[in-house]
Design a protein around this motif. Structure first.
Motif, PDB file in Angstrom:
ATOM      1  N   ASN A 107       0.826  -1.212   0.000  1.00 35.21           N
ATOM      2  CA  ASN A 107       0.000   0.000   0.000  1.00 35.21           C
ATOM      3  C   ASN A 107       0.860   1.262   0.000  1.00 35.21           C
ATOM      4  O   ASN A 107       0.920   1.999   0.977  1.00 35.21           O
ATOM      5  CB  ASN A 107      -0.945  -0.007   1.206  1.00 35.21           C
ATOM      6  N   THR A 108       1.500   1.499  -1.121  1.00 38.71           N
ATOM      7  CA  THR A 108       2.359   2.672  -1.241  1.00 38.71           C
ATOM      8  C   THR A 108       2.136   3.365  -2.578  1.00 38.71           C
ATOM      9  O   THR A 108       1.902   2.709  -3.596  1.00 38.71           O
ATOM     10  CB  THR A 108       3.844   2.285  -1.112  1.00 38.71           C
ATOM     11  N   VAL A 109       2.200   4.700  -2.556  1.00 43.99           N
ATOM     12  CA  VAL A 109       2.121   5.463  -3.808  1.00 43.99           C
ATOM     13  C   VAL A 109       3.521   5.856  -4.277  1.00 43.99           C
ATOM     14  O   VAL A 109       3.678   6.497  -5.312  1.00 43.99           O
ATOM     15  CB  VAL A 109       1.252   6.733  -3.642  1.00 43.99           C
ATOM     16  N   MET A 110       4.547   5.479  -3.506  1.00 43.08           N
ATOM     17  CA  MET A 110       5.931   5.777  -3.877  1.00 43.08           C
ATOM     18  C   MET A 110       6.440   4.714  -4.857  1.00 43.08           C
ATOM     19  O   MET A 110       6.238   3.525  -4.649  1.00 43.08           O
ATOM     20  CB  MET A 110       6.837   5.795  -2.637  1.00 43.08           C
ATOM     21  N   ASN A 111       7.078   5.184  -5.912  1.00 46.84           N
ATOM     22  CA  ASN A 111       7.681   4.264  -6.872  1.00 46.84           C
ATOM     23  C   ASN A 111       9.074   3.903  -6.360  1.00 46.84           C
ATOM     24  O   ASN A 111      10.026   4.665  -6.525  1.00 46.84           O
ATOM     25  CB  ASN A 111       7.773   4.898  -8.259  1.00 46.84           C
ATOM     26  N   HIS A 112       9.188   2.741  -5.729  1.00 42.86           N
ATOM     27  CA  HIS A 112      10.461   2.318  -5.138  1.00 42.86           C
ATOM     28  C   HIS A 112      11.439   1.772  -6.175  1.00 42.86           C
ATOM     29  O   HIS A 112      12.587   1.490  -5.849  1.00 42.86           O
ATOM     30  CB  HIS A 112      10.210   1.256  -4.067  1.00 42.86           C
ATOM     31  N   PHE A 113      10.978   1.594  -7.411  1.00 43.15           N
ATOM     32  CA  PHE A 113      11.844   1.114  -8.488  1.00 43.15           C
ATOM     33  C   PHE A 113      11.731   2.088  -9.670  1.00 43.15           C
ATOM     34  O   PHE A 113      11.168   1.751 -10.716  1.00 43.15           O
ATOM     35  CB  PHE A 113      11.445  -0.305  -8.906  1.00 43.15           C
ATOM     36  N   PRO A 114      12.251   3.314  -9.517  1.00 45.60           N
ATOM     37  CA  PRO A 114      12.043   4.366 -10.524  1.00 45.60           C
ATOM     38  C   PRO A 114      12.801   4.157 -11.834  1.00 45.60           C
ATOM     39  O   PRO A 114      12.403   4.698 -12.866  1.00 45.60           O
ATOM     40  CB  PRO A 114      12.533   5.633  -9.815  1.00 45.60           C
ATOM     41  N   THR A 115      13.885   3.373 -11.804  1.00 41.94           N
ATOM     42  CA  THR A 115      14.669   3.174 -13.026  1.00 41.94           C
ATOM     43  C   THR A 115      15.032   1.698 -13.202  1.00 41.94           C
ATOM     44  O   THR A 115      15.068   0.927 -12.240  1.00 41.94           O
ATOM     45  CB  THR A 115      15.979   3.987 -12.997  1.00 41.94           C
ATOM     46  N   PHE A 116      15.292   1.343 -14.446  1.00 49.12           N
ATOM     47  CA  PHE A 116      15.820   0.017 -14.766  1.00 49.12           C
ATOM     48  C   PHE A 116      16.735   0.194 -15.964  1.00 49.12           C
ATOM     49  O   PHE A 116      16.275   0.430 -17.085  1.00 49.12           O
ATOM     50  CB  PHE A 116      14.705  -0.977 -15.096  1.00 49.12           C
ATOM     51  N   GLY A 117      18.050   0.107 -15.731  1.00 55.49           N
ATOM     52  CA  GLY A 117      18.993   0.374 -16.810  1.00 55.49           C
ATOM     53  C   GLY A 117      18.807   1.789 -17.332  1.00 55.49           C
ATOM     54  O   GLY A 117      18.864   2.759 -16.573  1.00 55.49           O
ATOM     55  N   LYS A 118      18.546   1.902 -18.622  1.00 54.95           N
ATOM     56  CA  LYS A 118      18.332   3.213 -19.231  1.00 54.95           C
ATOM     57  C   LYS A 118      16.861   3.637 -19.226  1.00 54.95           C
ATOM     58  O   LYS A 118      16.526   4.716 -19.717  1.00 54.95           O
ATOM     59  CB  LYS A 118      18.854   3.217 -20.669  1.00 54.95           C
ATOM     60  N   LEU A 119      16.003   2.773 -18.679  1.00 57.37           N
ATOM     61  CA  LEU A 119      14.575   3.087 -18.644  1.00 57.37           C
ATOM     62  C   LEU A 119      14.219   3.825 -17.355  1.00 57.37           C
ATOM     63  O   LEU A 119      14.737   3.518 -16.287  1.00 57.37           O
ATOM     64  CB  LEU A 119      13.745   1.804 -18.739  1.00 57.37           C
ATOM     65  N   THR A 120      13.308   4.785 -17.479  1.00 57.12           N
ATOM     66  CA  THR A 120      12.835   5.550 -16.327  1.00 57.12           C
ATOM     67  C   THR A 120      11.318   5.491 -16.270  1.00 57.12           C
ATOM     68  O   THR A 120      10.644   5.647 -17.294  1.00 57.12           O
ATOM     69  CB  THR A 120      13.275   7.034 -16.428  1.00 57.12           C
ATOM     70  N   GLY A 121      10.796   5.246 -15.080  1.00 55.63           N
ATOM     71  CA  GLY A 121       9.354   5.161 -14.901  1.00 55.63           C
ATOM     72  C   GLY A 121       8.765   6.453 -14.377  1.00 55.63           C
ATOM     73  O   GLY A 121       9.479   7.439 -14.170  1.00 55.63           O
ATOM     74  N   PRO A 122       7.479   6.473 -14.136  1.00 53.68           N
ATOM     75  CA  PRO A 122       6.811   7.668 -13.601  1.00 53.68           C
ATOM     76  C   PRO A 122       7.286   7.970 -12.180  1.00 53.68           C
ATOM     77  O   PRO A 122       7.882   7.123 -11.514  1.00 53.68           O
ATOM     78  CB  PRO A 122       5.325   7.272 -13.601  1.00 53.68           C
ATOM     79  N   GLY A 123       6.990   9.190 -11.719  1.00 59.53           N
ATOM     80  CA  GLY A 123       7.320   9.562 -10.358  1.00 59.53           C
ATOM     81  C   GLY A 123       6.321   8.965  -9.384  1.00 59.53           C
ATOM     82  O   GLY A 123       5.444   8.180  -9.760  1.00 59.53           O
ATOM     83  N   HIS A 124       6.459   9.340  -8.116  1.00 63.32           N
ATOM     84  CA  HIS A 124       5.542   8.849  -7.103  1.00 63.32           C
ATOM     85  C   HIS A 124       4.102   9.208  -7.481  1.00 63.32           C
ATOM     86  O   HIS A 124       3.828  10.263  -8.038  1.00 63.32           O
ATOM     87  CB  HIS A 124       5.888   9.463  -5.740  1.00 63.32           C
ATOM     88  N   MET A 125       3.180   8.328  -7.166  1.00 66.39           N
ATOM     89  CA  MET A 125       1.754   8.492  -7.434  1.00 66.39           C
ATOM     90  C   MET A 125       1.484   8.731  -8.926  1.00 66.39           C
ATOM     91  O   MET A 125       0.620   9.512  -9.316  1.00 66.39           O
ATOM     92  CB  MET A 125       1.155   9.623  -6.585  1.00 66.39           C
ATOM     93  N   ILE A 126       2.253   8.037  -9.765  1.00 59.01           N
ATOM     94  CA  ILE A 126       2.140   8.098 -11.231  1.00 59.01           C
ATOM     95  C   ILE A 126       2.231   9.538 -11.738  1.00 59.01           C
ATOM     96  O   ILE A 126       1.511   9.937 -12.672  1.00 59.01           O
ATOM     97  CB  ILE A 126       0.829   7.454 -11.745  1.00 59.01           C
ATOM     98  N   ALA A 127       3.112  10.321 -11.125  1.00 59.95           N
ATOM     99  CA  ALA A 127       3.310  11.699 -11.581  1.00 59.95           C
ATOM    100  C   ALA A 127       4.003  11.682 -12.943  1.00 59.95           C
ATOM    101  O   ALA A 127       4.538  10.668 -13.369  1.00 59.95           O
ATOM    102  CB  ALA A 127       4.132  12.477 -10.561  1.00 59.95           C
ATOM    103  N   ASN A 128       4.015  12.816 -13.623  1.00 60.75           N
ATOM    104  CA  ASN A 128       4.574  13.030 -14.966  1.00 60.75           C
ATOM    105  C   ASN A 128       4.193  11.911 -15.940  1.00 60.75           C
ATOM    106  O   ASN A 128       4.980  11.441 -16.752  1.00 60.75           O
ATOM    107  CB  ASN A 128       6.095  13.220 -14.922  1.00 60.75           C
ATOM    108  N   CYS A 129       2.934  11.502 -15.841  1.00 59.86           N
ATOM    109  CA  CYS A 129       2.405  10.463 -16.724  1.00 59.86           C
ATOM    110  C   CYS A 129       1.288  11.079 -17.571  1.00 59.86           C
ATOM    111  O   CYS A 129       0.429  11.800 -17.046  1.00 59.86           O
ATOM    112  CB  CYS A 129       1.849   9.316 -15.873  1.00 59.86           C
ATOM    113  N   SER A 130       1.302  10.818 -18.877  1.00 58.98           N
ATOM    114  CA  SER A 130       0.243  11.355 -19.732  1.00 58.98           C
ATOM    115  C   SER A 130      -1.006  10.480 -19.610  1.00 58.98           C
ATOM    116  O   SER A 130      -0.927   9.320 -19.206  1.00 58.98           O
ATOM    117  CB  SER A 130       0.698  11.405 -21.191  1.00 58.98           C
TER     118      SER A 130
END
Length: 297
Positions: A107-130
Motif C-alpha cells: 500500500n504505497t504510492v511511492m515508486n520504489h523502483f524508478p529506473t531500470f537500466g536506461k529506462l525511467t518510470g513515472p514519479g511517485h503516485m504516477i506523476a509526470n504520466c500522460s
C-alpha cells in the motif's frame, strides 16, 4: 516506525512499519520474502522472521548459534516464542487478508523502483504520466489479468506483464508511442520478478488511492470519491469493470467531445493530473447545475 528493545542482545532501535520507511534494498528483500509465501515456496512465519531480522538489523553470528546449542530447551523455546511474537507484530503491515486469502499489502504510492537500466518510470503516485500512457498501461494490465484467468503459459503472462510496464518505463521518459511497446517490453522482460510485481502492485494501488483519497493538484485539494462510488449494501459485489481501461477510455471520449483539450489524440497527450482535475471540475459544475434546477422546481 516501531521501537524495540532486546535486552539479552543489547538491542534498542527503530524498526520500519511501512514500505516507505524501508531502504530500497530492503523493499526488494521484503517483497521477495512475501512473494515466496504467496507462491507457496516459504512458510509465512519463517518469512516474517526473516523479514523481522532484516528490518531490525539483527544478524545471527557464530556466537549466537553456539549459545543456542548449549542453552536448555526451555530457554530456546522461550526465546523462539518471543521472536515469533515480535515477528508477527512488527511485520503485520506486509500482508493483508482479502476474500479469505493472504495478499501482499503493498500500500504505497511511492515508486520504489524508478529506473531500470536506461529506462525511467513515472514519479511517485504516477506523476509526470500522460493520460494516453496511463490508459495504455491499463489496457495492457487488463489483458494480463485476462491471461492469468485463462491460465495461459507463464511465458505469455510474463511478456504481457512486460508490455504493461513498457507503457510506463521508457528511455529518458520520451513521449509515449504505442508502436514502441513491443521494443521496450523486450527490455522490461529482463527485470526481476520482484520488480515487475512491485510495479504492478504500486500502479493498481495508485488508482485505488485516486478513487478513495483526497489529492493535491496544482495547489488545490480535491476528492474524486464521488466519481467512483462504492456499491451500496454489504453483499453487493464490486463492478468488474471498475477502474478498468474501458472506464477510462469512455472518460477520454467524453473529454474529447467537450473539446477542452482538443480531439482524442491531443487529449491522450495531456497530463493525467490535468485530466483528473478537469473531471473534478466537471463534477462540481454538474452538481451546481443540478442544485440550481432543484431550487427552481
Amino acid at each position: 516506525m516501531n521501537t524495540i528493545e532486546i535486552e539479552d542482545k543489547g538491542i534498542f532501535r527503530e524498526v520500519p512499519d511501512h514500505w516507505d520507511h524501508l531502504h530500497p534494498n530492503d523493499v526488494d528483500f521484503v517483497l521477495k520474502m512475501a512473494m515466496s509465501v504467496i507462491d507457496g515456496h516459504l512458510d509465512e512465519l519463517e518469512a516474517r522472521i526473516r523479514i523481522f531480522y532484516r528490518i531490525a538489523g539483527i544478524k545471527r553470528n557464530w556466537k549466537s548459534i553456539a549459545l543456542e546449542r548449549i542453552m536448555s530447551n526451555e530457554w530456546l523455546l522461550e526465546k523462539n516464542a518471543n521472536i515469533y511474537a515480535l515477528s508477527e507484530e512488527l511485520t503485520s503491515w506486509v500482508f493483508d487478508i482479502e476474500n479469505d486469502q493472504l495478499q501482499i499489502n503493498y500500500n504505497t504510492v511511492m515508486n520504489h523502483f524508478p529506473t531500470f537500466g536506461k529506462l525511467t518510470g513515472p514519479g511517485h503516485m504516477i506523476a509526470n504520466c500522460s493520460f494516453g500512457e496511463f490508459r495504455a498501461a491499463l489496457e495492457e494490465l487488463d489483458e494480463y489479468f485476462a491471461l492469468r484467468k485463462a491460465e495461459v503459459s507463464i511465458k505469455e503472462q510474463d511478456y504481457q506483464l512486460s508490455r504493461f510496464i513498457a507503457c510506463l518505463y521508457r528511455k529518458n521518459r520520451k513521449e509515449f508511442n504505442r508502436e514502441d511497446i513491443d521494443q521496450d517490453a523486450r527490455i522490461c522482460q529482463k527485470m526481476s520478478a520482484v520488480q515487475k510485481i512491485a510495479i504492478l502492485l504500486w500502479f493498481t494501488y495508485c488508482i485505488k488511492y485516486f478513487q478513495e483519497n483526497e489529492l493535491i493538484i496544482s495547489g488545490r485539494t480535491i476528492s474524486l470519491r464521488p466519481l467512483f462510488p462504492k456499491p451500496k449494501g454489504k453483499n453487493k459485489p464490486k463492478r468488474d469493470d471498475e477502474g478498468s481501461a474501458a472506464v477510462w477510455s469512455s472518460i477520454l471520449f467524453q473529454i474529447a467531445k467537450d473539446g477542452v483539450f482538443g480531439k482524442v489524440d491531443h487529449t491522450d497527450k495531456v497530463g493525467l493530473y490535468d485530466v483528473l482535475l478537469y473531471m473534478y471540475e466537471q463534477y462540481r459544475e454538474n452538481r451546481r447545475i443540478k442544485m440550481q434546477n432543484k431550487k427552481k422546481s
